[in-house]
Enzyme design. Structure first.
Site, PDB file in Angstrom:
ATOM      1  CG  HIS A 240      -1.810  -1.067   1.439  1.00 30.71           C
ATOM      2  ND1 HIS A 240      -2.968  -1.191   0.700  1.00 30.71           N
ATOM      3  CD2 HIS A 240      -1.810  -2.122   2.295  1.00 30.71           C
ATOM      4  CE1 HIS A 240      -3.633  -2.266   1.092  1.00 30.71           C
ATOM      5  NE2 HIS A 240      -2.951  -2.853   2.057  1.00 30.71           N
TER       6      HIS A 240
HETATM    7  C1  BDR Z   1      -2.943   1.012   5.272  1.00 34.62           C
HETATM    8  O1  BDR Z   1      -3.168   0.564   6.595  1.00 34.62           O
HETATM    9  C2  BDR Z   1      -1.976   0.097   7.183  1.00 34.62           C
HETATM   10  O2  BDR Z   1      -2.166  -1.160   7.744  1.00 34.62           O
HETATM   11  C3  BDR Z   1      -0.933   0.086   6.098  1.00 34.62           C
HETATM   12  O3  BDR Z   1       0.315   0.462   6.645  1.00 34.62           O
HETATM   13  C4  BDR Z   1      -1.438   1.070   5.091  1.00 34.62           C
HETATM   14  O4  BDR Z   1      -0.987   2.377   5.377  1.00 34.62           O
HETATM   15  C5  BDR Z   1      -3.665   0.107   4.315  1.00 34.62           C
HETATM   16  O5  BDR Z   1      -5.040   0.141   4.551  1.00 34.62           O
END
Ligand code: BDR
Ligand code: CA
Length: 310
Positions: A240
């Site tokens: 992500h």
């Molecule tokens: C986001 O949530 C966190 O768990 C990850 O680091 C990312 O920023 C994804 O939904």
């Protein structure tokens, strides 16, 4: 080469850790400061992890300052079920940090950094938007020193924390609303694009071969892969946060569409939903360039190149 000045606001987190490494590995970015926020795990742990990652790659000259320990109005909500108890669980435990946080705290560090930079600075928030909202409240005069915000958060479609909401926006929807309404140019890298950045076995093998840090990154992602499979049934864990860094390095990696994004703060079932006016039916002015497509091949090239620079 002229490097783009950036500040990363992070809650490491496996994908935050990879994003931090990417930002340090490329000469195209000048990472001026790192700020931490409670998110995937507590503030104490996210700060410890940011310091550990930068120590590991020998970037202890970059100031790291702690920010908000909890959302603006909500109870803290963390994601050990994805990132483990430490926030960076995995086959290798990173050594302890070799430096201390900057005493100024996140908001002052961002303010000082913006004032001191000759060029306006790009903010890359990769966790809940609490620090950024507080910064904008306290320093409205510095808003024009922000070139752009490239954030990981939200979704045009499905959520990952509730059916409607992505984690970073779910955790602090009020902060997200303030940021989206701030008038600062925003690129939203939401789940619609980050779910296309899954690091499957092939990509993890390639990562394993990149210098000294590659095997560590691949180890993080092996852990991430196991939790993503268990929780979501995914066959490849999404990178992500690195997508928001890649979008600054090469904006063509994303296909975007300009639209209005409103954050739901009241809904009983929809807290933290990013309501994206794709067709412009509200007539409200657009406030974000929303990622709607990812050039997956280009994304991985950018990632491998950046990590290869460490
Ligand atoms: C986001 O949530 C966190 O768990 C990850 O680091 C990312 O920023 C994804 O939904
Ligand atoms: Ca994150």
């Amino acid at each position: 080469m002229i490097s783009k000045p950036v500040i990363l606001d992070v809650d490491p987190g496996h994908d935050d850790a990879v994003a931090l490494m990417m930002a340090c590995g490329t000469l195209e970015l000048d990472l001026l400061a790192v700020t931490t926020v409670a998110g995937n795990v507590s503030l104490e742990k996210t700060t410890h992890n940011a310091l550990r990652v930068l120590s590991l790659i020998d970037r202890t000259n970059i100031p790291v300052a702690t920010g908000a320990a909890r959302p603006l109005r909500r109870e803290p909500y963390t994601a050990e079920y994805i990132h483990g108890e430490s926030g960076l669980d995995g086959p290798v435990e990173l050594p302890p940090p070799t430096f201390e946080p900057d005493e100024r705290g996140a908001v002052t560090l961002i303010a000082d950094t913006l004032r001191e930079s000759v060029e306006s600075v790009t903010l890359i928030p990769l966790g809940p938007l609490t620090n950024i909202a507080i910064f904008l409240r306290e320093h409205p005069d510095l808003k024009n020193r922000i070139a752009h915000i490239s954030l990981m958060g939200g979704s045009m479609g499905l959520g990952n924390t509730t059916p409607a909401a992505e984690f970073n926006i779910y955790v602090d929807p009020e902060a997200a609303r303030e940021v989206f309404e701030s008038g600062v140019p925003i690129t939203m890298c939401g789940l619609d694009v980050t779910h296309a950045a899954g690091a499957g076995p092939k990509e993890r093998e390639r990562l394993r071969s990149i210098g000294e840090t590659g095997p560590i990154v691949a180890g993080f992602l092996d852990f991430f892969a196991a939790t993503y499979e268990k929780v979501f049934g995914f066959d490849a864990p999404p990178l992500h946060d690195p997508v928001a860094v890649a979008a600054v390095l090469d904006p063509t990696v994303l296909t975007t569409r300009r639209m209005r994004v409103d954050v739901e703060c009241e809904g009983a079932l929809t807290r933290g939903e990013t309501v994206c006016d794709f067709h412009g039916v509200t007539g409200k002015p657009p406030n974000a360039d929303v990622g709607i497509g990812l050039d997956r091949e280009r994304f991985f090239e950018i990632l491998y190149d950046a990590l290869g620079g460490l």
